[in-house]
Design an enzyme around this catalytic site. Sequence first.
Site, PDB file in Angstrom:
ATOM      1  N   THR A 138       0.775  -1.354   0.016  1.00 26.68           N
ATOM      2  CA  THR A 138       0.002   0.013  -0.058  1.00 26.68           C
ATOM      3  C   THR A 138       0.871   1.387  -0.030  1.00 26.68           C
ATOM      4  O   THR A 138       1.933   1.414   0.663  1.00 26.68           O
ATOM      5  CB  THR A 138      -0.728  -0.070   1.278  1.00 26.68           C
ATOM      6  N   GLU A 429      -6.485  -5.299   3.051  1.00 22.97           N
ATOM      7  CA  GLU A 429      -6.547  -6.465   2.078  1.00 22.97           C
ATOM      8  C   GLU A 429      -8.044  -6.297   1.206  1.00 22.97           C
ATOM      9  O   GLU A 429      -8.713  -7.117   0.922  1.00 22.97           O
ATOM     10  CB  GLU A 429      -6.464  -7.786   2.971  1.00 22.97           C
TER      11      GLU A 429
END
Length: 672
Positions: A138, A429
């Site tokens: 990320t 996720e």
Amino acid sequence: MDGSDHLAHERSKAQFDVEKMKIVWAGSLYAFQVSNRIARLVAGDPAFTKENRAVLSRRELFKNTLRKAAHAWKRITELGLSEEEASWLRFYVDELSYAYVHWGMFVPAIKGSGTEDQQNKWLPLATNMQIIGTYAQTELGHGSNVRGLETTANFDPKTDEFIIHSPTLTSSKWWPGGLGKIATHAVVYARLITDGQDHGVHGFIVQLRSLDDHLPLPGITVGDIGMKFGSGAFNSIDNGFVRFDHVHIPRNQMLMRVSQVTREGKYVHSIVPRQLVYGAMVYVRQIIVVDASIALSRAVCIAARYSAVRRQFGSENHEISGTGVETQVIDYKTQQSRLFPLLASAYAFRFVGEWLKWLYTDLTQKLEANDFSTLPEAHACTAGLKSLTTSAAADGIEECRKLCGGHGYLTSSGLPELYAVFVPACTYEGDNIVLLLQVARFLMKTISKLPSGGNYKLSGATAYIGHMEHYLIKYSCNVQKAEDWLKPNTILEAFEARAIRMCFACAQNLTKFADQSEGFSELSTDLVEAAIAHCQLIVVSKFIKKLQQNIEGNGVKQQLETLCYLYALHLIHKNSGDFLSTGSLNPKQASLANDQLRSLYAKVRPNVIGLVDAFNYSDHFLGSVLGCYDGNVYPKLYEEACKDPLNDSVVADAYGEYIQPLLNQQLLNARL
């Protein structure tokens, strides 16, 4: 009757074998024995105490977490625990640390994407804790859209190295746990570039800090992203940021199981199928579904026990005279209608998590045999169920806090931190809405492949879609009395009819758009609702399938049947608009479902404490004065209040500076 008497009396009401239910919840006798042994080990070790977590400063909390993680590793090595036992120990320590990401994501990433040589080099270092890893995917500017990641890995054929670089502020890696202060290495996801050509996002092992003095290596700017939501919770872990300024790494630190870059700089695919990479994603998401069942069950356990101990109000005569025994909160129908469906949901999520574990094992075997036929469905199932269960669990934990009244707002109730720890699962996720849209896209693709008319054989969770003609034309719910809702096939058909009719309506509406992407965007709300209907059907069907297994123990199967029907009928109640608007049910049948639902609450009532005891959570793991096993809630609440640092002194420290001048009418002359 004090709290302990209340719960002892409640336990005597149980109409089933609680010890056998503990085994059902654990999944097997072996799993129960191992988890129970490790839970006792952790609860009995004073080094793992949770005392004063809520009042520690961020620095103190972080240092305390590092101490616990180090002690956990010491105990693992001293006792020679297996990998499974070590995992249970970290689970019951119940405090987020760098180990959470190291074992849960860094090590699996190397196992899943590294070549045999890379695994032989890096896994011994990682599994012996000679290096500590994190998972850096990320970025500040991109999360769910992995294809949009900006970090680059440019191959330099002159030096046989990759140059890892953060070209923009938004390309900074952001959020990886353990990154801020602890991790020595990371699996960094970056855009692979050779000879000016972008080959998309790949993983690279990058050393971040010196193994001698732990200082960041040249070209690396790394730190913690700051305080997060809640007291304690994720503030015990150093979620971090990192920026790379042309950091050189050897070519062999690209994870090359699926694709490689040769010494000459040529990008080539290996004989290993690229689809294997998706197996890791399926694995992580099925773990999250199990985590959702655990988090929700903890909250339900607290709320149920406290609701049995707490008494409030009573008959009108009691209110007038002030005498007599007040009513247990758990006996109010409004409390039951909010709490019992959450109890049923915890069991439902547990069983669908078991099924996902089987699905992952089956998928892995198929992928290794170059059979990719079930991959799209496995991806859709894990994506959708991750979304469904985490959203329901997060909402359920908050509902349990409210079910505990004002005391549920106290940190000592355990519920605020439980919520703060779990709620990020709705976005990490994969953002839950984005995941549901992926499920919807899979469903629309499945429907588009069906020839018009007739029934067609499909397998797995989408098998019901093959019966489209039956459900669109011939199906009519046959419920005529409330008891008809206790027939598994009747419930399944109602959920299948609702799901397929919602999906088919979306598919039909999509055909009205010349541009399919525009149509998908315009209909995204309807598509999300259709995906939810599909996922709820999966959970219901797997709960029913669980009931078809050989379940040992007096009354255990009967209790699971009650919970299964309660879960399904509560979903019908909550989503009655869908069932009615699609014609899956008529108003009378929906009303009969509600009638049966109320009768199921009465069946659960005498067994509710036994059903939460079956979770087998120690007081240490539960971390709640409201949910303590012995039920002595009020003495423990008072004791916890007295421990607060504000009570170290009788008079407030700042009394002389701010309160005394106010009371003496001298505030205008006081130096503030």
